[in-house]
Motif scaffolding. Structure first.
Motif, PDB file in Angstrom:
ATOM      1  N   ILE A  78      13.288  -3.154   4.268  1.00 30.60           N
ATOM      2  CA  ILE A  78      13.059  -3.867   3.016  1.00 30.60           C
ATOM      3  C   ILE A  78      14.046  -3.412   1.945  1.00 30.60           C
ATOM      4  CG2 ILE A  78      10.573  -3.996   3.561  1.00 30.60           C
ATOM      5  CD1 ILE A  78      10.126  -2.066   1.173  1.00 30.60           C
ATOM      6  N   LYS A  79      14.178  -4.236   0.936  1.00 32.25           N
ATOM      7  CA  LYS A  79      14.874  -3.878  -0.303  1.00 32.25           C
ATOM      8  C   LYS A  79      13.924  -4.245  -1.431  1.00 32.25           C
ATOM      9  CE  LYS A  79      17.770  -6.744  -2.246  1.00 32.25           C
ATOM     10  NZ  LYS A  79      18.926  -7.614  -2.522  1.00 32.25           N
ATOM     11  N   TYR A  80      13.700  -3.317  -2.370  1.00 29.15           N
ATOM     12  CA  TYR A  80      12.811  -3.672  -3.474  1.00 29.15           C
ATOM     13  C   TYR A  80      13.451  -3.328  -4.812  1.00 29.15           C
ATOM     14  CZ  TYR A  80      11.211   1.281  -3.605  1.00 29.15           C
ATOM     15  OH  TYR A  80      11.132   2.652  -3.702  1.00 29.15           O
ATOM     16  N   GLY A  81      13.232  -4.235  -5.754  1.00 28.00           N
ATOM     17  CA  GLY A  81      13.711  -4.034  -7.112  1.00 28.00           C
ATOM     18  C   GLY A  81      12.541  -3.824  -8.049  1.00 28.00           C
ATOM     19  N   VAL A  82      12.766  -3.026  -9.088  1.00 27.87           N
ATOM     20  CA  VAL A  82      11.722  -2.739 -10.074  1.00 27.87           C
ATOM     21  C   VAL A  82      12.237  -3.183 -11.437  1.00 27.87           C
ATOM     22  CG1 VAL A  82      10.222  -0.984 -11.079  1.00 27.87           C
ATOM     23  CG2 VAL A  82      11.029  -0.723  -8.715  1.00 27.87           C
ATOM     24  N   ILE A  83      11.430  -3.965 -12.160  1.00 25.69           N
ATOM     25  CA  ILE A  83      11.814  -4.455 -13.480  1.00 25.69           C
ATOM     26  C   ILE A  83      10.630  -4.310 -14.430  1.00 25.69           C
ATOM     27  CG2 ILE A  83      11.213  -6.855 -12.901  1.00 25.69           C
ATOM     28  CD1 ILE A  83      13.515  -7.729 -14.765  1.00 25.69           C
ATOM     29  N   SER A  84      10.917  -3.974 -15.666  1.00 25.70           N
ATOM     30  CA  SER A  84       9.872  -3.863 -16.680  1.00 25.70           C
ATOM     31  C   SER A  84       9.303  -5.245 -16.997  1.00 25.70           C
ATOM     32  CB  SER A  84      10.461  -3.237 -17.947  1.00 25.70           C
ATOM     33  OG  SER A  84       9.594  -3.408 -19.039  1.00 25.70           O
ATOM     34  N   VAL A  98       6.572  -4.059 -13.491  1.00 22.66           N
ATOM     35  CA  VAL A  98       5.644  -3.000 -13.905  1.00 22.66           C
ATOM     36  C   VAL A  98       5.611  -2.897 -15.427  1.00 22.66           C
ATOM     37  CG1 VAL A  98       5.983  -1.724 -11.766  1.00 22.66           C
ATOM     38  CG2 VAL A  98       7.423  -1.193 -13.724  1.00 22.66           C
ATOM     39  N   ASP A  99       4.431  -2.644 -15.976  1.00 21.27           N
ATOM     40  CA  ASP A  99       4.287  -2.497 -17.428  1.00 21.27           C
ATOM     41  C   ASP A  99       4.854  -1.169 -17.925  1.00 21.27           C
ATOM     42  OD1 ASP A  99       2.997  -4.929 -17.437  1.00 21.27           O
ATOM     43  OD2 ASP A  99       0.981  -4.077 -17.492  1.00 21.27           O
ATOM     44  N   ASP A 100       4.686  -0.121 -17.135  1.00 21.09           N
ATOM     45  CA  ASP A 100       5.114   1.224 -17.527  1.00 21.09           C
ATOM     46  C   ASP A 100       6.073   1.764 -16.465  1.00 21.09           C
ATOM     47  OD1 ASP A 100       5.413   3.832 -18.379  1.00 21.09           O
ATOM     48  OD2 ASP A 100       3.397   4.470 -17.787  1.00 21.09           O
ATOM     49  N   PRO A 101       7.368   1.449 -16.575  1.00 22.22           N
ATOM     50  CA  PRO A 101       8.310   1.866 -15.524  1.00 22.22           C
ATOM     51  C   PRO A 101       8.426   3.382 -15.365  1.00 22.22           C
ATOM     52  CG  PRO A 101       9.478   0.863 -17.384  1.00 22.22           C
ATOM     53  CD  PRO A 101       8.020   0.622 -17.603  1.00 22.22           C
ATOM     54  N   VAL A 102       8.337   4.146 -16.462  1.00 17.87           N
ATOM     55  CA  VAL A 102       8.421   5.604 -16.352  1.00 17.87           C
ATOM     56  C   VAL A 102       7.256   6.129 -15.507  1.00 17.87           C
ATOM     57  CG1 VAL A 102       8.375   7.795 -17.594  1.00 17.87           C
ATOM     58  CG2 VAL A 102       9.663   5.875 -18.535  1.00 17.87           C
ATOM     59  N   GLY A 103       6.046   5.676 -15.830  1.00 21.54           N
ATOM     60  CA  GLY A 103       4.878   6.095 -15.068  1.00 21.54           C
ATOM     61  C   GLY A 103       4.935   5.640 -13.623  1.00 21.54           C
ATOM     62  N   TRP A 104       5.424   4.409 -13.408  1.00 17.94           N
ATOM     63  CA  TRP A 104       5.481   3.871 -12.044  1.00 17.94           C
ATOM     64  C   TRP A 104       6.486   4.645 -11.200  1.00 17.94           C
ATOM     65  CZ3 TRP A 104       8.430   1.733  -8.239  1.00 17.94           C
ATOM     66  CH2 TRP A 104       7.743   1.023  -7.235  1.00 17.94           C
ATOM     67  N   SER A 127       0.810  -1.215   0.000  1.00 17.48           N
ATOM     68  CA  SER A 127       0.000   0.000   0.000  1.00 17.48           C
ATOM     69  C   SER A 127       0.849   1.272   0.000  1.00 17.48           C
ATOM     70  CB  SER A 127      -0.938   0.011   1.215  1.00 17.48           C
ATOM     71  OG  SER A 127      -0.203   0.177   2.429  1.00 17.48           O
ATOM     72  N   HIS A 128       2.125   1.145   0.306  1.00 22.74           N
ATOM     73  CA  HIS A 128       3.026   2.295   0.308  1.00 22.74           C
ATOM     74  C   HIS A 128       3.564   2.604  -1.089  1.00 22.74           C
ATOM     75  CE1 HIS A 128       3.423   2.745   4.744  1.00 22.74           C
ATOM     76  NE2 HIS A 128       3.173   1.446   4.748  1.00 22.74           N
ATOM     77  N   PHE A 129       3.207   1.765  -2.071  1.00 13.48           N
ATOM     78  CA  PHE A 129       3.755   1.923  -3.415  1.00 13.48           C
ATOM     79  C   PHE A 129       2.628   2.081  -4.434  1.00 13.48           C
ATOM     80  CE2 PHE A 129       6.761  -0.515  -0.892  1.00 13.48           C
ATOM     81  CZ  PHE A 129       7.950   0.159  -1.136  1.00 13.48           C
ATOM     82  N   PRO A 130       2.942   2.614  -5.625  1.00 13.96           N
ATOM     83  CA  PRO A 130       1.924   2.687  -6.679  1.00 13.96           C
ATOM     84  C   PRO A 130       1.340   1.307  -6.978  1.00 13.96           C
ATOM     85  CG  PRO A 130       3.843   3.994  -7.273  1.00 13.96           C
ATOM     86  CD  PRO A 130       4.223   3.239  -6.029  1.00 13.96           C
ATOM     87  N   GLU A 131       0.079   1.267  -7.334  1.00 17.73           N
ATOM     88  CA  GLU A 131      -0.638  -0.001  -7.453  1.00 17.73           C
ATOM     89  C   GLU A 131      -0.369  -0.754  -8.751  1.00 17.73           C
ATOM     90  OE1 GLU A 131      -4.729   0.923  -6.980  1.00 17.73           O
ATOM     91  OE2 GLU A 131      -4.583   1.336  -4.830  1.00 17.73           O
ATOM     92  N   GLU A 132       0.141  -0.091  -9.771  1.00 14.48           N
ATOM     93  CA  GLU A 132       0.230  -0.702 -11.099  1.00 14.48           C
ATOM     94  C   GLU A 132       1.340  -1.735 -11.165  1.00 14.48           C
ATOM     95  OE1 GLU A 132       0.223   2.469 -10.425  1.00 14.48           O
ATOM     96  OE2 GLU A 132      -1.598   3.308 -11.293  1.00 14.48           O
ATOM     97  N   LEU A 133       1.097  -2.916 -10.606  1.00 17.98           N
ATOM     98  CA  LEU A 133       2.077  -4.003 -10.597  1.00 17.98           C
ATOM     99  C   LEU A 133       1.525  -5.198 -11.366  1.00 17.98           C
ATOM    100  CD1 LEU A 133       3.075  -3.929  -6.799  1.00 17.98           C
ATOM    101  CD2 LEU A 133       4.290  -2.854  -8.699  1.00 17.98           C
ATOM    102  N   SER A 134       2.301  -5.706 -12.315  1.00 17.99           N
ATOM    103  CA  SER A 134       1.873  -6.932 -12.995  1.00 17.99           C
ATOM    104  C   SER A 134       2.268  -8.161 -12.189  1.00 17.99           C
ATOM    105  CB  SER A 134       2.478  -6.998 -14.406  1.00 17.99           C
ATOM    106  OG  SER A 134       3.888  -6.937 -14.358  1.00 17.99           O
ATOM    107  N   LEU A 135       3.322  -8.009 -11.375  1.00 15.27           N
ATOM    108  CA  LEU A 135       3.768  -9.104 -10.508  1.00 15.27           C
ATOM    109  C   LEU A 135       4.569  -8.495  -9.366  1.00 15.27           C
ATOM    110  CD1 LEU A 135       4.322 -12.188  -9.925  1.00 15.27           C
ATOM    111  CD2 LEU A 135       6.378 -11.929 -11.331  1.00 15.27           C
TER     112      LEU A 135
END
Length: 286
Positions: free
Chosen positions: A108-114, A55-61, A18-26
C-alpha cells in the motif's frame, strides 16, 4: 462508461485500517488497486493500494502512528511528529506520503492530510491535488460526521461541474462527458451562462485566470476579467491554462517532498515502478 470495482469487501479495508490510529475524519482508496482499469496494467495481480487519510490533529495522529508503524517513515521519524506535520502542512500539496508499505498482505501507499487543509483545497482549489483526486472515482473507506467536510466535498464536485461546462465543446460524446466529470449534464454555451459558471469557480482558479488575462499595469478586478473571458471564444483554453497553473507546481512540489518523506531508497524504487508502468504503456501504443 462504467468502472468495475475489484472484488474487495469492506472487511478487507477495515482490516487494513486497523493497523493505523483510529482518529480519521475521512479515509478513501483510489486507483488500480480499487478499480479495474484498461491498458497494459489491466491484468496486474495485486496492484498497490493507494489510500488517503484525513486527520483533524496530524501531530497527535503521527505520534500514535510512529508508535504503531515506526518502520513506515523515512529518516524524518527521528525528528518527531511535529516536524513530520510541519513538512506535511507547509511543503508540496499538504500531504505526507508513506509509499511501498506491506500491510495485511498487501502493498500500500498512504497519504496523510490535515482536515483543515483538505477543506481549504476543496473550497478554493489552492492546490487541486487531493481535491482533484476526489473528483475522480474513489472508494470511501471511513468518514465521520463532520458537516463542514461533507459540505466542502459537495462544493468541490459542484465546482468541477462548473469547470467541466466551460471546458466541454458545444456538443460532446458520452465518453467525453464522463471524462470531464461523471454525471455532468449538457450546458447552454451562452456568454451569460459561461460568466455564471466562471463566477462559481473556486477563487484560486479565478485568480490564475485573472493573471493570464490581465495585461501588465492594468490591474483589473477578477469580475471584470471573467466578464471579458465569458465572451471570448477561447474561454475553455484559458480555463485549461489556469488549471494547469495550479496543478503543475503543486504536483512538482509534492513529488520533490516525496524524496524526504519516503526516503531515498523508497523514492528510487517507487519512481522505477512508475517509469516501468509508463514504459509498458508506451510500448503498447507503439
Amino acid at each position: 462508461m462504467v468502472l468495475q470495482s475489484l472484488p474487495r469487501s469492506g472487511v478487507a479495508f477495515r482490516k487494513i485500517l486497523s493497523h493505523f490510529p483510529e482518529e480519521l475524519s475521512l479515509a478513501f482508496a483510489y486507483g488500480s488497486g480499487v478499480y479495474r482499469q484498461a491498458g497494459p496494467n489491466a491484468n496486474q495481480k495485486n496492484p498497490m493500494l493507494d489510500l488517503v487519510f484525513t486527520v483533524d490533529d496530524p501531530v497527535g495522529w503521527h505520534s500514535k502512528n510512529l508508535k504503531k508503524n515506526w518502520s513506515h517513515y523515512s529518516f524524518l521519524k527521528v525528528l518527531g511528529p511535529r516536524t513530520i506535520t510541519t513538512v506535511q502542512n507547509n511543503f508540496g500539496a499538504g500531504v505526507y506520503y508513506n509509499p511501498l508499505i506491506k500491510c495485511d498482505g498487501r502493498l500500500i501507499k498512504y497519504g496523510v492530510i490535515s482536515t483543515s487543509i483538505l477543506i481549504e483545497d476543496l473550497l478554493t482549489w489552492n492546490n487541486l491535488y487531493i481535491a482533484g483526486r476526489l473528483q475522480k472515482p474513489v472508494k470511501i473507506v471511513a468518514m465521520n460526521e463532520n458537516a463542514t467536510l461533507r459540505a466542502a466535498l459537495d462544493k468541490n464536485l459542484k465546482s468541477a461541474v462548473n469547470a467541466a461546462f466551460l471546458l466541454l465543446p458545444e456538443s460532446f460524446s458520452e465518453e467525453e462527458l464522463f471524462i470531464e466529470i461523471a454525471g455532468l449534464s449538457y450546458s447552454d454555451k451562452s456568454p451569460e451562462g459561461q460568466f455564471t459558471q466562471l463566477m462559481a469557480l473556486p477563487k484560486t482558479l479565478q485568480q490564475r485566470i485573472n493573471h493570464i488575462m490581465d495585461p501588465p499595469g492594468k490591474n483589473r478586478d477578477v469580475e471584470e476579467t471573467l466578464l471579458q473571458l465569458a465572451n471570448d471564444p477561447d474561454c475553455s483554453e484559458v480555463v485549461r491554462l489556469g488549471l494547469s497553473a495550479i496543478v503543475r507546481p503543486s504536483s512538482m512540489r509534492q513529488s520533490t517532498k516525496g524524496i524526504f518523506t519516503a526516503g531515498m531508497k523508497k523514492s528510487v524504487i517507487y519512481s522505477s515502478l512508475k517509469l516501468h508502468k509508463m514504459w509498458r504503456g508506451w510500448l503498447r501504443k507503439t
